[in-house]
Design a protein around this motif. Structure first.
Motif, PDB file in Angstrom:
ATOM      1  N   LEU A  19      17.358  -3.273  13.606  1.00 53.71           N
ATOM      2  CA  LEU A  19      16.265  -2.545  13.617  1.00 53.71           C
ATOM      3  C   LEU A  19      16.120  -1.785  12.857  1.00 53.71           C
ATOM      4  O   LEU A  19      14.658  -1.592  12.065  1.00 53.71           O
ATOM      5  CB  LEU A  19      16.083  -2.117  15.345  1.00 53.71           C
ATOM      6  N   THR A  20      16.996  -0.754  12.181  1.00 56.79           N
ATOM      7  CA  THR A  20      16.817   0.182  11.192  1.00 56.79           C
ATOM      8  C   THR A  20      16.466  -0.440   9.869  1.00 56.79           C
ATOM      9  O   THR A  20      15.593   0.018   9.175  1.00 56.79           O
ATOM     10  CB  THR A  20      18.036   1.039  11.113  1.00 56.79           C
ATOM     11  N   ASP A  21      17.072  -1.645   9.767  1.00 62.33           N
ATOM     12  CA  ASP A  21      16.997  -2.345   8.308  1.00 62.33           C
ATOM     13  C   ASP A  21      15.411  -2.990   8.514  1.00 62.33           C
ATOM     14  O   ASP A  21      14.786  -2.757   7.483  1.00 62.33           O
ATOM     15  CB  ASP A  21      17.896  -3.692   8.299  1.00 62.33           C
ATOM     16  N   PHE A  26       9.937  -2.618   6.315  1.00 65.58           N
ATOM     17  CA  PHE A  26       8.264  -2.563   6.559  1.00 65.58           C
ATOM     18  C   PHE A  26       8.045  -1.454   6.081  1.00 65.58           C
ATOM     19  O   PHE A  26       6.738  -1.527   5.437  1.00 65.58           O
ATOM     20  CB  PHE A  26       8.262  -2.554   8.027  1.00 65.58           C
ATOM     21  N   ALA A  27       8.587  -0.245   6.113  1.00 68.57           N
ATOM     22  CA  ALA A  27       8.026   0.762   5.569  1.00 68.57           C
ATOM     23  C   ALA A  27       8.042   0.678   3.873  1.00 68.57           C
ATOM     24  O   ALA A  27       7.056   1.111   3.130  1.00 68.57           O
ATOM     25  CB  ALA A  27       9.099   1.949   5.633  1.00 68.57           C
ATOM     26  N   GLN A  33       2.732  -1.629  -1.209  1.00 71.61           N
ATOM     27  CA  GLN A  33       1.315  -2.160  -0.975  1.00 71.61           C
ATOM     28  C   GLN A  33       0.337  -0.916  -1.274  1.00 71.61           C
ATOM     29  O   GLN A  33      -0.693  -1.155  -2.019  1.00 71.61           O
ATOM     30  CB  GLN A  33       1.024  -2.776   0.356  1.00 71.61           C
ATOM     31  N   SER A  34       0.459   0.096  -0.865  1.00 77.00           N
ATOM     32  CA  SER A  34      -0.181   1.479  -0.835  1.00 77.00           C
ATOM     33  C   SER A  34      -0.079   1.866  -2.423  1.00 77.00           C
ATOM     34  O   SER A  34      -1.255   2.135  -2.934  1.00 77.00           O
ATOM     35  CB  SER A  34       0.457   2.529  -0.057  1.00 77.00           C
ATOM     36  N   ARG A  35       0.949   1.724  -3.155  1.00 81.03           N
ATOM     37  CA  ARG A  35       0.968   2.111  -4.411  1.00 81.03           C
ATOM     38  C   ARG A  35       0.073   1.034  -5.157  1.00 81.03           C
ATOM     39  O   ARG A  35      -0.793   1.606  -6.184  1.00 81.03           O
ATOM     40  CB  ARG A  35       2.438   2.107  -4.818  1.00 81.03           C
ATOM     41  N   GLU A  36       0.089   0.052  -5.114  1.00 78.63           N
ATOM     42  CA  GLU A  36      -0.728  -0.997  -5.623  1.00 78.63           C
ATOM     43  C   GLU A  36      -2.116  -0.927  -5.383  1.00 78.63           C
ATOM     44  O   GLU A  36      -2.900  -1.063  -6.251  1.00 78.63           O
ATOM     45  CB  GLU A  36      -0.117  -2.735  -5.228  1.00 78.63           C
TER      46      GLU A  36
END
Length: 148
Positions: A19-21, A26-27, A33-36
Motif C-alpha cells: 500500500l505504501t509503495d 501515485f504521489a 504530471q503537475s511539474r509538466e
C-alpha cells in the motif's frame, strides 16, 4: 458445492508495504504530471507575453507611419492651397478666375483620391503587421494541439 466455514472469519493477508509503495508511486506520478503542466502553462504565458509585446511595438510603429502620412497629406494640401491663393492674387478677369478655380478643384480632387489610397494602403499593411504575431501564435498553438 460445499462451503468452507472455517475461512469465513479469516482475513486475507494484508501487506502494508505494498500500500505504501502504491501510494508513493501515485504521489510521484502526480508530482511529475503537475511539474509538466506547470512548465507548459509557464511556456504558454511567456509566449503570449512575447506576442503581446510584438503586437504593441508593431501597432506603435504603424500608428506613427499613418500619422506621418496624414501630416504629409496636410502639408501637401496646405501648399496647394497657398499656391492657389498666390495665383488668385494675379487674376485679371473673371474667366481667368473660373479657370484657376476649376483647375484647383480638379487638382484637389485628384490629390485627395491619391492620399486616400495611400492612407488606405498604409492602414491595410499596418493591420496585417499588427495581426501577424497573434495569427502566428494561434497557428503554432493549433499545430501543437493537432500533434498532441
Amino acid at each position: 458445492m460445499a462451503y468452507r466455514t472455517d475461512d469465513i472469519f479469516s482475513f486475507s493477508t494484508f501487506d502494508p508495504s505494498k500500500l505504501t509503495d502504491s501510494f508513493r508511486e501515485f504521489a510521484e506520478k502526480g508530482a511529475t504530471q503537475s511539474r509538466e503542466a506547470f512548465t507548459k502553462v509557464k511556456d504558454a504565458a511567456e509566449e503570449a507575453t512575447k506576442v503581446v509585446e510584438a503586437t504593441l511595438q508593431t501597432a506603435q510603429s504603424a500608428s506613427v507611419e499613418i500619422g506621418l502620412k496624414a501630416v504629409d497629406a496636410l502639408r501637401t494640401n496646405t501648399e496647394l492651397s497657398l499656391t492657389h491663393l498666390e495665383s488668385l492674387l494675379g487674376v485679371k478677369s473673371v474667366a481667368q478666375l473660373i479657370e484657376l478655380q476649376t483647375a484647383f478643384i480638379r487638382k484637389q480632387a485628384e490629390v485627395a483620391v491619391e492620399q486616400a489610397k495611400a492612407l488606405q494602403e498604409t492602414a491595410r499593411k499596418a493591420s496585417e503587421e499588427v495581426s501577424r504575431p497573434a495569427k502566428e501564435a494561434a497557428e503554432k498553438a493549433l499545430s501543437t494541439f493537432k500533434t498532441a
